[in-house]
Design a protein around this motif. Structure first.
Motif, PDB file in Angstrom:
ATOM      1  N   ALA A  43     -12.405   3.109   0.106  1.00 15.93           N
ATOM      2  CA  ALA A  43     -11.739   4.453   0.067  1.00 15.93           C
ATOM      3  C   ALA A  43      -9.337   3.701   0.835  1.00 15.93           C
ATOM      4  CB  ALA A  43     -11.302   5.198   1.471  1.00 15.93           C
ATOM      5  N   ASP A  44     -10.561   1.825   1.908  1.00 14.11           N
ATOM      6  CA  ASP A  44      -9.240   1.440   2.265  1.00 14.11           C
ATOM      7  C   ASP A  44      -8.990   0.168   1.072  1.00 14.11           C
ATOM      8  OD1 ASP A  44      -9.993   2.077   4.771  1.00 14.11           O
ATOM      9  OD2 ASP A  44     -12.006   0.679   5.290  1.00 14.11           O
ATOM     10  N   LEU A  45      -9.444  -0.226   0.126  1.00  7.17           N
ATOM     11  CA  LEU A  45      -8.877  -0.826  -0.871  1.00  7.17           C
ATOM     12  C   LEU A  45      -7.846   0.539  -1.924  1.00  7.17           C
ATOM     13  CD1 LEU A  45      -8.528  -3.225  -2.648  1.00  7.17           C
ATOM     14  CD2 LEU A  45     -10.447  -2.393  -3.800  1.00  7.17           C
ATOM     15  N   TYR A  46      -8.397   1.468  -2.219  1.00  8.21           N
ATOM     16  CA  TYR A  46      -7.888   2.160  -2.261  1.00  8.21           C
ATOM     17  C   TYR A  46      -6.517   2.430  -1.966  1.00  8.21           C
ATOM     18  CZ  TYR A  46      -5.505   7.137  -4.752  1.00  8.21           C
ATOM     19  OH  TYR A  46      -5.067   7.418  -5.055  1.00  8.21           O
ATOM     20  N   ARG A  47      -6.137   3.201  -0.770  1.00  9.00           N
ATOM     21  CA  ARG A  47      -4.579   3.625   0.144  1.00  9.00           C
ATOM     22  C   ARG A  47      -4.266   2.387   0.424  1.00  9.00           C
ATOM     23  NH1 ARG A  47      -9.081   6.227   3.686  1.00  9.00           N
ATOM     24  NH2 ARG A  47      -9.655   4.751   4.738  1.00  9.00           N
ATOM     25  N   ALA A  48      -5.016   0.440   0.427  1.00  7.60           N
ATOM     26  CA  ALA A  48      -3.976  -0.666   0.295  1.00  7.60           C
ATOM     27  C   ALA A  48      -2.907  -0.376  -1.117  1.00  7.60           C
ATOM     28  CB  ALA A  48      -4.776  -1.582   0.334  1.00  7.60           C
ATOM     29  N   LEU A  49      -4.104  -0.873  -2.002  1.00  8.98           N
ATOM     30  CA  LEU A  49      -2.872  -0.310  -3.306  1.00  8.98           C
ATOM     31  C   LEU A  49      -2.093   0.664  -3.887  1.00  8.98           C
ATOM     32  CD1 LEU A  49      -6.449  -1.556  -5.499  1.00  8.98           C
ATOM     33  CD2 LEU A  49      -4.338  -2.752  -4.655  1.00  8.98           C
ATOM     34  N   SER A  50      -2.932   1.753  -3.293  1.00 11.99           N
ATOM     35  CA  SER A  50      -1.516   3.065  -3.110  1.00 11.99           C
ATOM     36  C   SER A  50      -0.554   2.242  -2.457  1.00 11.99           C
ATOM     37  CB  SER A  50      -2.626   3.969  -3.330  1.00 11.99           C
ATOM     38  OG  SER A  50      -3.059   4.484  -4.156  1.00 11.99           O
ATOM     39  N   ASP A  51      -0.515   2.214  -0.621  1.00 16.05           N
ATOM     40  CA  ASP A  51       0.679   1.792  -0.775  1.00 16.05           C
ATOM     41  C   ASP A  51       1.358   0.827  -0.697  1.00 16.05           C
ATOM     42  OD1 ASP A  51      -0.266   4.032   0.951  1.00 16.05           O
ATOM     43  OD2 ASP A  51      -0.838   2.314   2.374  1.00 16.05           O
ATOM     44  N   LEU A  52       0.933   0.380  -1.981  1.00 15.10           N
ATOM     45  CA  LEU A  52       2.116  -0.877  -2.677  1.00 15.10           C
ATOM     46  C   LEU A  52       1.794  -0.466  -4.329  1.00 15.10           C
ATOM     47  CD1 LEU A  52      -0.884  -3.716  -1.639  1.00 15.10           C
ATOM     48  CD2 LEU A  52       1.896  -3.543  -0.999  1.00 15.10           C
TER      49      LEU A  52
END
Length: 769
Positions: free
Chosen positions: A574-583
């Motif tokens: 979930a952390d990885l997904y949020r980070a990539l989505s924010d970018l």
């Protein structure tokens, strides 16, 4: 000579059968032999056979016995979750563990009277379940159970055949396995004393003296001491332990210790490979299997301490048992041969089963073991699979599977966790690498990434990619990487180091925890192995989420359970997904629906495969366009006017109240149409079955609707002909369900249901029985 002629004849006949393209249902039909128990007479062997039952969407493990006179026969056909088959010492009885009808129910001990053929019966009733058991020389059974009140492990003695259970001893919550001495006077067991997963490195051997009830510690060296086995004379116990007791990925050695007590002694010290499993037959030498590169072989430890190989070649030997080293029953598989049970003696290796005979006719991609050197000179090995339709001189998209490392390894066999041959059937080349940290290459290699997780192993992967490109096989512009568990993080982290990959998939599986045998596969042990075992466990500098700004590769993140086990402390999908989505990167996050165990069932595994295939096709074949031309049954297919469609079930039938087709059989399809919850506006949907419903067969033949299925006076009846056009109105309280029937042949095949305005739905139909 007769056996050789029969084998040659079978090979000639098989070569005359045209090879069939491999589909996922065929791949799932592979049977796996999981446990082997040689009968005391030397002429019989019990074993378990597991496989997927697609029609019931479940995995089954059944019990078989092989005898020369009868071949392999199912012993308890009504039992589908069998574990640990073990013969009584006189061969009269065959005991085993089996779960109840509910998936979560505890395993109980059962007894099969194999000589009479009577059905099995249960021995005792232990609410917390039975973890392990062993036969005593007097014909009774000692069982290791779980107390529902305290969670502690308990030993019970069960009298045979009556099944009366007597409490022996209990109170230790950390016991994981046991073995009764040849004289029946003692039980050796391994325990960490607490039952806590974080104490995985603290398993010691202890002995329970049955007459006095006293406990004494037998071996308490640092690290986990597990899998104790008695010598035939009862004087010695051989067990497994890591060479370096501080680290789980250190390769496994065999040690022996006097049963009366003393200092453990390493018996495989000069053998620089990792032990997998060991047995000490009633007569002869101790036998064990060990990881040797991409293969697993059988070895014997002689009385002089010498180790001699019992098998050779490009084969992988799995579960085994023996009464002496001159006659071994073992599971064998290879790159083009699915697993079967074999009998191995000094002169021959003879197949005893043919559960996977149909695999010989599959059109497989060529599979080979390749070797290369990383930039720092480290020698690395992997398995390379060519596309099934490979043409010399043509370059193909390459999928790199991160399967090895951290104590694991990829083997050169047909059945692989990464479904290599399935991707090869879809036109992909696949490379699976054993980077530094993998087992099978010695202690130095196994621990080479101790302070360098997601470091040198990534370098090894990328060097392997260069080799596949230099060979002329891989297209440098169409590369992808995928993996699960630790491989998911390794795949994700590699994206921060390179932009060479055009697509990536990271699968985070939910690993079960609970009563039973703990081991390296449980979630808590995975956590412990990274959180507290490795020196320099990876921190933010090795976290894909913390370095997401460097990732530009389209990434598909999949969680296979509603609440996946957090087996890696810092690596949260979930952390990885949020980070990539924010970018604003190309990322998709797939989670199971509420209550579902995505990929835990055969249908879930099928869905998992096609989700990955769709992602790879999108970015490696179609330049980022989603042109995947079908959906799976049970998926919701978006359609026109705000509607969506799903095939709830599809199954062949031979008749309806006596009505049969002129040839072949019927295929009944239950189709549901409903207004999509995400649709902003839903309008009337018009559907004319005469022109808007059809079925395309494997040969491309278009099959029109035969009729619809309904109930008349409580009986399912087929109404022949095409029904009138339907107009589905928005705002209905319940979805509209239709039961459709088409005439199809008896052969297995892959069909497409075509509904006007919707993408095709893939339906697999098995052959008639």
């Amino acid at each position: 000579m007769q056996l050789s002629c029969l084998v040659l004849l079978a090979a000639v006949q098989a070569s005359q059968i045209p090879q069939q393209p491999l589909v996922i249902e065929d791949y799932f039909s592979l049977k796996h032999i999981d446990a082997v128990a040689a009968g005391p007479d030397g002429g019989s062997v019990a074993f378990t056979v597991s496989g997927a039952a697609l029609e019931d969407d479940e995995h089954r493990t059944e019990l078989y016995v092989w005898r020369a006179a009868t071949g392999a026969r199912a012993v308890a056909p009504d039992f589908v979750s069998v574990q640990l088959p073990r013969w009584s010492r006189d061969g009269t009885w065959l005991a085993f563990l089996n779960r109840g009808p509910e998936a979560a129910s505890a395993r109980q001990l059962w007894l099969a009277p194999v000589l009479t053929g009577d059905p099995p019966f249960q021995l005792g009733e232990f609410a917390g379940g039975v973890i392990d058991y062993d036969w005593a020389p007097d014909g009774s059974i000692y069982a290791l159970t779980v107390s529902t009140e305290s969670g502690a492990r308990e030993f019970w003695r069960i009298l045979i055949p009556g099944g009366t259970a007597e409490f022996v001893w209990g109170g230790d919550p950390g016991i994981r396995e046991m073995a009764v001495s040849p004289a029946g006077s003692a039980i050796v067991y391994s325990s960490n004393g607490s039952g806590a997963a974080e104490d995985y490195l603290n398993y010691d051997l202890r002995i329970l003296e049955l007459e006095s009830g006293s406990i004494r510690r037998l071996a308490s060296r640092p690290g986990p001491d597990v899998a104790p086995v008695w010598s035939p004379d009862g004087r010695t116990i051989v067990f497994q332990a890591p060479q370096d007791p501080r680290y789980l990925n250190s390769q496994t050695e065999l040690l022996r210790v006097p049963a009366s007590g003393g200092s453990p002694e390493v018996v495989t010290g000069s053998f620089d490979r990792s032990v997998v499993e060991h047995r000490w037959p009633a007569a002869g030498d101790l036998i064990f299997t060990a990881a040797v590169g991409t293969h697993t072989h059988l070895f014997a430890l002689t009385g002089s301490g010498a180790i001699r190989p019992l098998t050779r070649g490009a084969f992988d030997f799995g579960a085994f048992d023996a009464r002496d080293a001159a006659m071994i029953f073992a599971v064998r598989e290879a790159a083009t041969q699915a697993a079967e049970l074999y009998r191995i003696d000094e002169s021959a290796v003879e197949p005893l089963t043919d559960f996977n005979a149909r695999a010989a006719n599959w059109g497989l991609g060529r599979q080979q073991v390749i070797r290369w050197n990383a930039p720092d000179g480290q020698s690395v090995e992997g398995v390379l699979i060519y596309p099934a339709s490979y043409e010399e001189g043509r370059r193909y998209p390459l999928l790199v599977h991160t399967s090895g490392g951290r104590g694991g390894r990829v083997r050169d066999v047909l059945a692989q966790p990464g479904a290599y041959q399935l991707f090869a059937a879809q036109g992909y080349a696949v490379m699976a690498v054993n980077p530094r940290g993998s087992s099978g290459y010695g202690e130095v290699f196994a621990t080479a990434n101790r302070n360098d997780l997601a470091g040198g192993d990534v370098v090894d992967l990328l060097a392997g990619v260069d080799i596949a490109i230099a060979m002329g096989l891989a297209d440098a512009d169409r590369l992808a990487i995928y993996g699960s568990d630790w491989g998911a993080e390794l795949a994700s982290w590699s994206l921060t180091r390179t932009r060479r990959f055009a697509a990536a998939v990271a699968v985070y599986r939910g690993l079960e925890e609970g009563p039973g045998r703990s081991g390296a596969g449980t979630a808590s042990v995975q956590r412990a192995s990274l959180a507290g075992v490795y020196e320099g466990a990876p921190g933010p500098d090795r976290s894909a989420a913390a370095n997401a700004r460097y990732i530009e590769t389209p990434l598909l993140i999949i969680e296979t359970a509603e609440e996946p086990a957090r087996w890696v402390p810092r690596f949260q999908p979930a952390d990885l997904y949020r980070a990539l989505s924010d970018l604003d990167r190309a990322v998709e996050y797939v989670r199971p629906t509420a209550g579902a165990r995505f990929a835990a069932t055969p249908r879930g595994r099928r869905s998992l495969f096609f989700r990955q295939l769709r992602w790879f096709d999108k970015y490696l074949k179609f330049g980022g366009a989603d042109v995947f031309d079908f959906y799976l049954a049970e998926e919701w297919v978006p359609g026109p006017e705000g509607w969506e469609l799903s095939v709830a079930s599809a199954a062949p039938r031979v008749d309806y109240t006596g009505m049969r087709p002129e040839s072949g059989r019927y295929l009944e399809v239950a189709m549901t149409l409903r207004a999509a919850e995400s649709a902003r506006r839903v309008r009337t949907l018009s559907l004319d079955p005469a022109t808007g419903l059809s079925l395309v067969g494997p040969d491309g033949t278009l099959r029109r609707l035969t009729g619809t299925v309904t109930e008349v006076f409580g009986q399912e009846t087929l109404i022949l002909g095409t029904p009138a056009p339907e107009s589905l109105q928005p705002g209905g309280s319940t979805p509209s369900t239709f039961r459709l029937a088409f005439e199809i042949p008896d052969q297995a095949g892959e069909y497409r249901l075509l509904v006007e305005g919707f993408q095709p739905v893939r339906i697999w139909v098995p052959a008639s029985e």
